[in-house]
Design a protein around this motif. Structure first.
Motif, PDB file in Angstrom:
ATOM      1  N   PHE A  68       0.776   5.227  -2.054  1.00 51.04           N
ATOM      2  CA  PHE A  68       0.807   6.604  -1.534  1.00 51.04           C
ATOM      3  C   PHE A  68       1.407   7.535  -2.592  1.00 51.04           C
ATOM      4  O   PHE A  68       1.054   8.704  -2.676  1.00 51.04           O
ATOM      5  N   ASP A  76      -7.643   4.122   1.105  1.00 55.98           N
ATOM      6  CA  ASP A  76      -6.665   3.113   1.518  1.00 55.98           C
ATOM      7  C   ASP A  76      -7.394   2.117   2.421  1.00 55.98           C
ATOM      8  O   ASP A  76      -7.601   2.375   3.607  1.00 55.98           O
ATOM      9  N   ALA A 129       0.850  -1.201   0.000  1.00 57.63           N
ATOM     10  CA  ALA A 129       0.000   0.000   0.000  1.00 57.63           C
ATOM     11  C   ALA A 129       0.880   1.244   0.000  1.00 57.63           C
ATOM     12  O   ALA A 129       0.501   2.283  -0.550  1.00 57.63           O
ATOM     13  N   SER A 130       2.060   1.139   0.568  1.00 57.56           N
ATOM     14  CA  SER A 130       2.958   2.305   0.646  1.00 57.56           C
ATOM     15  C   SER A 130       3.310   2.841  -0.741  1.00 57.56           C
ATOM     16  O   SER A 130       3.462   4.056  -0.910  1.00 57.56           O
TER      17      SER A 130
HETATM   18  N1  PMP Z   1      -2.036   1.683   4.975  1.00 55.35           N
HETATM   19  C1  PMP Z   1      -2.573   1.056   6.044  1.00 55.35           C
HETATM   20  C2  PMP Z   1      -3.919   1.466   6.526  1.00 55.35           C
HETATM   21  C3  PMP Z   1      -1.851   0.029   6.661  1.00 55.35           C
HETATM   22  O1  PMP Z   1      -2.367  -0.597   7.729  1.00 55.35           O
HETATM   23  C4  PMP Z   1      -0.589  -0.339   6.161  1.00 55.35           C
HETATM   24  C5  PMP Z   1       0.215  -1.475   6.740  1.00 55.35           C
HETATM   25  N2  PMP Z   1       0.061  -1.762   8.050  1.00 55.35           N
HETATM   26  C6  PMP Z   1      -0.073   0.374   5.068  1.00 55.35           C
HETATM   27  C7  PMP Z   1      -0.837   1.354   4.489  1.00 55.35           C
HETATM   28  C8  PMP Z   1       1.265   0.036   4.490  1.00 55.35           C
HETATM   29  O2  PMP Z   1       1.144  -1.137   3.811  1.00 55.35           O
HETATM   30  P1  PMP Z   1       2.377  -1.913   3.129  1.00 55.35           P
HETATM   31  O3  PMP Z   1       3.228  -2.408   4.243  1.00 55.35           O
HETATM   32  O4  PMP Z   1       1.668  -2.974   2.358  1.00 55.35           O
HETATM   33  O5  PMP Z   1       3.080  -0.927   2.265  1.00 55.35           O
END
Ligand code: PMP
Length: 361
Positions: free
Chosen positions: A80, A172, A76-77
């Motif tokens: 961003f 997200d 998910a990062s």
């Molecule tokens: N957004 C949220 C709401 C998360 O909980 C997390 C991971 N805990 C992230 C982004 C980051 O995700 P990733 O480690 O898959 O980059």
């Protein structure tokens, strides 16, 4: 074999039925003489796995036909950055809500790419609530509006979907996707890392409304361009094949559990059981406004933080692990995603009551 109840925020527990099926199929997937890990991503076997996973996800979430589903990498990062890179032109600003650690990070990354207006920042109340629906307004010239429906660290979950009017709504959903029914058509983009409610880490889901692909500039590196990735059906490069397969098994499992509606009922009941024990005691506390409490991540503190270590050690003897809160907020956190069985909640609740009895002064 003794399996623990693992309350980790992610990577998190996976359904035992799915782990067993993957184990059964590990060396030889359906008579092919190969592990899914060893298959060409372009071969007919893996293509059928990939297509089935997408079809099941579309079915589970009732994803309309005018949305693309992308099975990506980078967590998910990465999104961003990819969100502003793909959706905001040079002259446009993006609007964000800051309601916890993850949305704060999303803003910090977006600011490297485009101008950002933070419409609400709840850090002044220590991220203890989701802002009321009528406490902010979204002007219609923003490139998009971003929020984090469930803040994994603070345990704050929006009880409503914001109305962003004509501005594309970006969410997200890393720690809430598939935990309850949602109306996908309200969103322009939904993204989520897999390691909570989807499958193993290494896979990132992006669900994007097709008209937004027209915004993706040719100047973007191909791997960061949603249009390129969508046109290539998430196979511009070698995708995370095993995680994709595993996610497909989780989707099939979810369908057998009554889909997201069935899961939602169970998740609500699980969360309420835990919050009740916290609220009924003078020993445990949760700082989040009641209507905004997360069904997935339940942070709580003990009356005396010097007992934290003993709590964690004794919990471990009952097979209850990874209850330590995020290092930024301290205390405890029980992450109770779809794969956490009801029994895990019951055992945690019994242990908490027992610990309280022994330590209440
Ligand atoms: N957004 C949220 C709401 C998360 O909980 C997390 C991971 N805990 C992230 C982004 C980051 O995700 P990733 O480690 O898959 O980059």
């Amino acid at each position: 074999m003794s399996r623990l109840f693992n309350f980790s925020a992610g990577p998190a527990m996976l359904p035992i039925d799915v782990l067993e099926q993957a184990q059964k199929e590990l060396l030889d997937w359906q008579g092919t003489g190969m592990s899914v890990m060893e298959m060409s991503h372009r071969g007919k076997e893996f293509m059928s796995i990939a297509q089935q996973a997408e079809a099941d996800l579309r079915d589970l979430m009732a994803i309309p036909d005018n949305y693309k589903v992308l099975f990506l990498q980078g967590g998910a990062s990465s999104q961003f950055s990819l969100i502003p890179m793909n959706l905001a032109s040079n002259s446009q600003k993006a609007a964000y809500l800051v309601t916890g650690s993850w949305s704060k990070k999303a803003v910090a990354e977006a600011k490297k790419i485009c101008a950002v207006d933070v419409l609400v920042d709840t850090s002044d109340v220590e991220f203890s609530l989701a802002p009321d629906e009528n406490s902010y307004s979204i002007a219609d010239d923003y490139a998009y509006f971003h929020y984090t429906p469930n803040e994994t660290i603070q345990g704050v979950e929006f009880p409503y979907v914001p109305d962003s009017g004509s501005v594309p709504l970006v969410a997200d959903m890393s720690s809430t996707i598939l935990s309850r029914a949602i109306d996908v058509s309200r969103f322009a983009v939904i993204y989520a890392g897999a390691q909570k409610n989807i499958g193993p880490a290494g896979l990132t889901l992006v669900i994007i409304r097709e008209d937004l692909l027209a915004r993706c500039s040719d100047k973007l590196p191909s791997m960061f361009n949603y249009k390129v990735l969508a046109d290539a059906e998430s196979m511009y490069n070698t995708p995370s094949t095993y995680a994709w397969y595993f996610a497909g098994l989780v989707f099939m499992w979810l369908k057998k559990q009554g889909g997201v509606a069935g899961m939602g009922k169970r998740n609500q009941a699980k969360a309420e059981k835990l919050y009740k024990v916290i609220d009924d005691s003078d020993f445990y506390a949760n700082p989040v406004r009641v209507c905004d409490r997360s069904w997935m991540n339940v942070p709580f503190t003990l009356a005396d933080a010097s007992m934290d270590v003993a709590f964690l050690e004794q919990a471990k003897t009952k097979n209850l692990v990874t209850l330590k809160g995020h290092r930024s907020v301290g205390g405890m956190r029980a992450s109770i995603y779809n794969a956490m069985p009801e029994q895990g909640i019951d055992d945690l609740v019994s242990f908490m009551q027992e610990f309280e009895q022994q330590n209440l002064k």
